[in-house]
Design an enzyme around this catalytic site. Structure first.
Site, PDB file in Angstrom:
ATOM      1  N   SER A  12     -14.928  19.703   4.768  1.00  0.00           N
ATOM      2  CA  SER A  12     -13.961  20.508   5.521  1.00  0.00           C
ATOM      3  C   SER A  12     -13.165  21.428   4.596  1.00  0.00           C
ATOM      4  O   SER A  12     -12.427  22.283   5.073  1.00  0.00           O
ATOM      5  CB  SER A  12     -12.992  19.580   6.256  1.00  0.00           C
ATOM      6  OG  SER A  12     -12.268  18.822   5.306  1.00  0.00           O
ATOM      7  N   CYS A  74     -18.291  14.511   2.900  1.00  0.00           N
ATOM      8  CA  CYS A  74     -17.118  14.315   3.751  1.00  0.00           C
ATOM      9  C   CYS A  74     -17.300  13.008   4.509  1.00  0.00           C
ATOM     10  O   CYS A  74     -18.296  12.821   5.217  1.00  0.00           O
ATOM     11  CB  CYS A  74     -17.009  15.484   4.728  1.00  0.00           C
ATOM     12  SG  CYS A  74     -15.719  15.284   5.955  1.00  0.00           S
ATOM     13  N   CYS A 183     -12.101   9.282   1.578  1.00  0.00           N
ATOM     14  CA  CYS A 183     -11.961  10.690   1.964  1.00  0.00           C
ATOM     15  C   CYS A 183     -12.096  11.444   0.653  1.00  0.00           C
ATOM     16  O   CYS A 183     -11.393  11.131  -0.320  1.00  0.00           O
ATOM     17  CB  CYS A 183     -10.595  10.943   2.596  1.00  0.00           C
ATOM     18  SG  CYS A 183     -10.227  12.708   2.781  1.00  0.00           S
ATOM     19  N   HIS A 185     -11.120  14.232  -0.307  1.00  0.00           N
ATOM     20  CA  HIS A 185      -9.887  14.874  -0.781  1.00  0.00           C
ATOM     21  C   HIS A 185      -9.051  13.919  -1.647  1.00  0.00           C
ATOM     22  O   HIS A 185      -8.380  14.345  -2.580  1.00  0.00           O
ATOM     23  CB  HIS A 185      -9.034  15.350   0.399  1.00  0.00           C
ATOM     24  CG  HIS A 185      -9.504  16.637   1.002  1.00  0.00           C
ATOM     25  ND1 HIS A 185     -10.653  16.726   1.750  1.00  0.00           N
ATOM     26  CD2 HIS A 185      -8.987  17.891   0.947  1.00  0.00           C
ATOM     27  CE1 HIS A 185     -10.805  17.987   2.143  1.00  0.00           C
ATOM     28  NE2 HIS A 185      -9.811  18.710   1.665  1.00  0.00           N
TER      29      HIS A 185
HETATM   30  N1  DGL Z   1     -12.778  15.415   2.926  1.00  0.00           N
HETATM   31  C1  DGL Z   1     -12.918  14.869   4.232  1.00  0.00           C
HETATM   32  C2  DGL Z   1     -13.345  13.404   4.195  1.00  0.00           C
HETATM   33  O1  DGL Z   1     -13.940  12.969   3.221  1.00  0.00           O
HETATM   34  C3  DGL Z   1     -11.828  14.965   5.230  1.00  0.00           C
HETATM   35  C4  DGL Z   1     -10.705  15.872   5.139  1.00  0.00           C
HETATM   36  C5  DGL Z   1     -10.254  16.341   6.498  1.00  0.00           C
HETATM   37  O2  DGL Z   1      -9.572  15.602   7.208  1.00  0.00           O
HETATM   38  O3  DGL Z   1     -10.667  17.461   6.831  1.00  0.00           O
HETATM   39  O4  DGL Z   1     -13.123  12.698   5.130  1.00  0.00           O
END
Ligand code: DGL
Length: 267
Positions: A12, A74, A183, A185
């Site tokens: 994302s 993701c 996640c 991020h």
């Molecule tokens: N990087 C994404 C993950 O691994 C999610 C980030 C978002 O909520 O867009 O879940």
């Protein structure tokens, strides 16, 4: 030769860049096409249908770009849409994700109580919970969603503010001995989380394990790009938002200036 084709990576936003970077470290001869759907970020706060529909759009786009493999970098997409993505694409293209290699890693055998922190949509899917319960009967599982964390990281919030925000969540995960940052991020703040636990909780090296698995599979399928510098192109990074300053900054921080960064708008 198909092994010269690029690897497509999607997320994302900036989370998957960490996986992309690790691919470049472990497999420097690979060409990369990255897609960060930052206009629709956070996926973690969206419905399953939204996540599925958008993931399919992005994967179709990367498939058209002649990628030899796709990495769903993701957790929110993997946990909500993997079955549907596989149904649609598995006969066309090799598909990797960031969850299965972690679940299958023997590291989980050595611990007793595992914590999982993630976005609401990943927790809601129970994807981790069901798989860990299935493979590891001995493990106690505590899972927790941290609704705004990925958004704060994507939008370059001050690290002190981020730590203050997550402290209120992490205090509920005190007695664990291993933690999954579920996640991509969150991988940007791994050190801060490690410090919060006074280095007493094991944090899985997600990107390393995931990319080792990808490399193994590419070798097995004779899809690894072999050494030939002339075939290596600048990586391409697509984003969907008009405001891409932080995305661009992160790309250049991780990959240098020899990159293409382009906005893509779906009709
Ligand atoms: N990087 C994404 C993950 O691994 C999610 C980030 C978002 O909520 O867009 O879940």
């Amino acid at each position: 030769m198909k092994n010269k084709y690029p690897i497509g990576i999607l997320d994302s936003g900036i989370g998957g860049l960490i996986i992309a970077k690790e691919i470049k470290i472990q497999m420097p001869n690979e060409n990369l096409i990255y897609f960060g759907d930052n206009i629709n970020m956070p996926y973690g706060n969206k419905s399953k249908k939204f996540i599925v529909d958008n993931a399919i759009k992005i994967i179709s786009f990367l498939y058209e770009k002649k990628c030899k493999a796709l990495v769903i970098a993701c957790n929110s997409i993997t946990s909500n849409a993997l079955d549907i993505i596989l149904e649609k694409f598995k006969n066309k293209i090799l598909i990797f994700n960031v969850i299965d290699p972690i679940i299958k890693n023997n590291i989980l055998l050595s611990y007793k109580k595992i914590g999982i922190i993630s976005t609401p949509s990943t927790i809601r899917s129970n994807f981790y919970f069901n798989k860990i319960k299935y493979y590891y009967h001995h493990l106690d599982i505590v899972q927790l969603s941290i609704p705004l964390l990925a958004f704060f990281i994507e939008n370059d919030f001050n690290i002190k503010k981020i730590i203050d925000y997550i402290r209120n969540y992490l205090i509920h995960l005190r007695s664990i001995d291993i933690l999954i940052l579920a996640c991509t991020h969150y991988l940007y703040i791994k050190n801060e989380i490690y410090k919060f636990y006074k280095k007493k909780v094991y944090l899985i090296d997600i990107q390393k394990i995931v990319v080792e698995e990808i490399k193994k599979k590419l070798i097995k399928k004779s899809l690894l790009s072999l050494k030939d510098k002339s075939d290596i192109q600048y990586p391409i990074f697509y984003h969907t938002s008009n405001k891409n300053n932080f995305f661009q900054k992160k790309v250049q921080l991780l990959f240098g200036n020899k990159v293409f960064i382009e906005q893509h708008k779906f009709n």
